[in-house]
Design an enzyme around this catalytic site. Structure first.
Site, PDB file in Angstrom:
ATOM      1  N   THR A 128      47.058  44.688  41.665  1.00  0.00           N
ATOM      2  CA  THR A 128      47.384  43.461  40.940  1.00  0.00           C
ATOM      3  C   THR A 128      46.718  42.241  41.563  1.00  0.00           C
ATOM      4  O   THR A 128      46.313  42.246  42.725  1.00  0.00           O
ATOM      5  CB  THR A 128      48.908  43.249  40.896  1.00  0.00           C
ATOM      6  OG1 THR A 128      49.411  43.113  42.219  1.00  0.00           O
ATOM      7  CG2 THR A 128      49.599  44.415  40.204  1.00  0.00           C
ATOM      8  N   ASP A 129      46.633  41.196  40.769  1.00  0.00           N
ATOM      9  CA  ASP A 129      46.068  39.938  41.254  1.00  0.00           C
ATOM     10  C   ASP A 129      47.204  38.961  41.559  1.00  0.00           C
ATOM     11  O   ASP A 129      48.375  39.327  41.532  1.00  0.00           O
ATOM     12  CB  ASP A 129      45.058  39.367  40.251  1.00  0.00           C
ATOM     13  CG  ASP A 129      45.678  39.024  38.909  1.00  0.00           C
ATOM     14  OD1 ASP A 129      46.918  38.943  38.793  1.00  0.00           O
ATOM     15  OD2 ASP A 129      44.914  38.835  37.947  1.00  0.00           O
ATOM     16  N   LEU A 130      46.863  37.738  41.806  1.00  0.00           N
ATOM     17  CA  LEU A 130      47.831  36.721  42.176  1.00  0.00           C
ATOM     18  C   LEU A 130      48.911  36.520  41.111  1.00  0.00           C
ATOM     19  O   LEU A 130      50.051  36.204  41.428  1.00  0.00           O
ATOM     20  CB  LEU A 130      47.098  35.404  42.448  1.00  0.00           C
ATOM     21  CG  LEU A 130      47.913  34.266  43.046  1.00  0.00           C
ATOM     22  CD1 LEU A 130      48.487  34.675  44.397  1.00  0.00           C
ATOM     23  CD2 LEU A 130      47.047  33.026  43.200  1.00  0.00           C
ATOM     24  N   SER A 131      48.571  36.763  39.840  1.00  0.00           N
ATOM     25  CA  SER A 131      49.536  36.563  38.759  1.00  0.00           C
ATOM     26  C   SER A 131      50.443  37.778  38.545  1.00  0.00           C
ATOM     27  O   SER A 131      51.327  37.741  37.702  1.00  0.00           O
ATOM     28  CB  SER A 131      48.817  36.210  37.457  1.00  0.00           C
ATOM     29  OG  SER A 131      48.058  37.325  37.013  1.00  0.00           O
TER      30      SER A 131
END
Length: 162
Positions: free
Chosen positions: A27-30
């Protein structure tokens, strides 16, 4: 005690099924799966599909015969996958030529289509020049080739459970 086998997919008819779990690292920051990770999942699913068909990519490379190279890739993102989601990558062969193969891949979370890619790979000699795929490999692809009418109807269907 033997360690567990790595995750593996299987064929259901002409469709190869490959399960994936979304981990924090995906996953990314969001909190959604980073776009490039779909490409990694699709690559793993394609490699496993070839292995299930008896295509020994490493053996061909080590023998100096050649290897597959991606020559064309189109990907579409429709919905995000999130941490802990169970994703099912469905892959099918849609076209074969003497030197190339086209594979359509779709990532699903239950009934929701998340992403879709069409990938063309070419068999290339160690010099990088295109060459004919081994005949046994072409024959293996033909055993799971999906006709265009079947491919169109399969796009309407939901995922096949693994």
């Amino acid at each position: 005690m033997l360690p567990p086998a790595p995750p593996s997919g299987r064929f259901d008819g002409a469709v190869h099924l490959f399960p994936v779990r979304v981990y924090f690292e995906d996953t990314d920051l969001s909190g959604v799966v980073y776009h490039a990770n779909y490409l990694r999942w699709f690559e793993r699913a394609r490699s496993d599909m070839l292995r299930c068909l008896g295509i020994d990519q490493r053996g061909a490379h080590d023998a100096g015969e050649g290897a597959y190279a991606v020559t064309d890739l189109a990907i579409r993102y429709l919905r995000p996958a999130r941490l802990d989601d169970a994703v099912l990558v469905r892959s099918h062969v849609s076209d074969i030529s003497p030197a190339t193969c086209r594979i359509v891949q779709r990532a699903f979370r239950e009934d929701a289509l998340l992403s879709q890619a069409t990938v063309r790979v070419a068999f290339v000699a160690p010099t990088g020049r295109p060459r004919r795929q081994p005949r046994a490999w072409v024959d293996a692809f033909h055993t799971v080739l999906v006709a265009p009418s079947e491919a169109t109807s399969s796009e309407q269907e939901g995922p096949i459970s693994a």
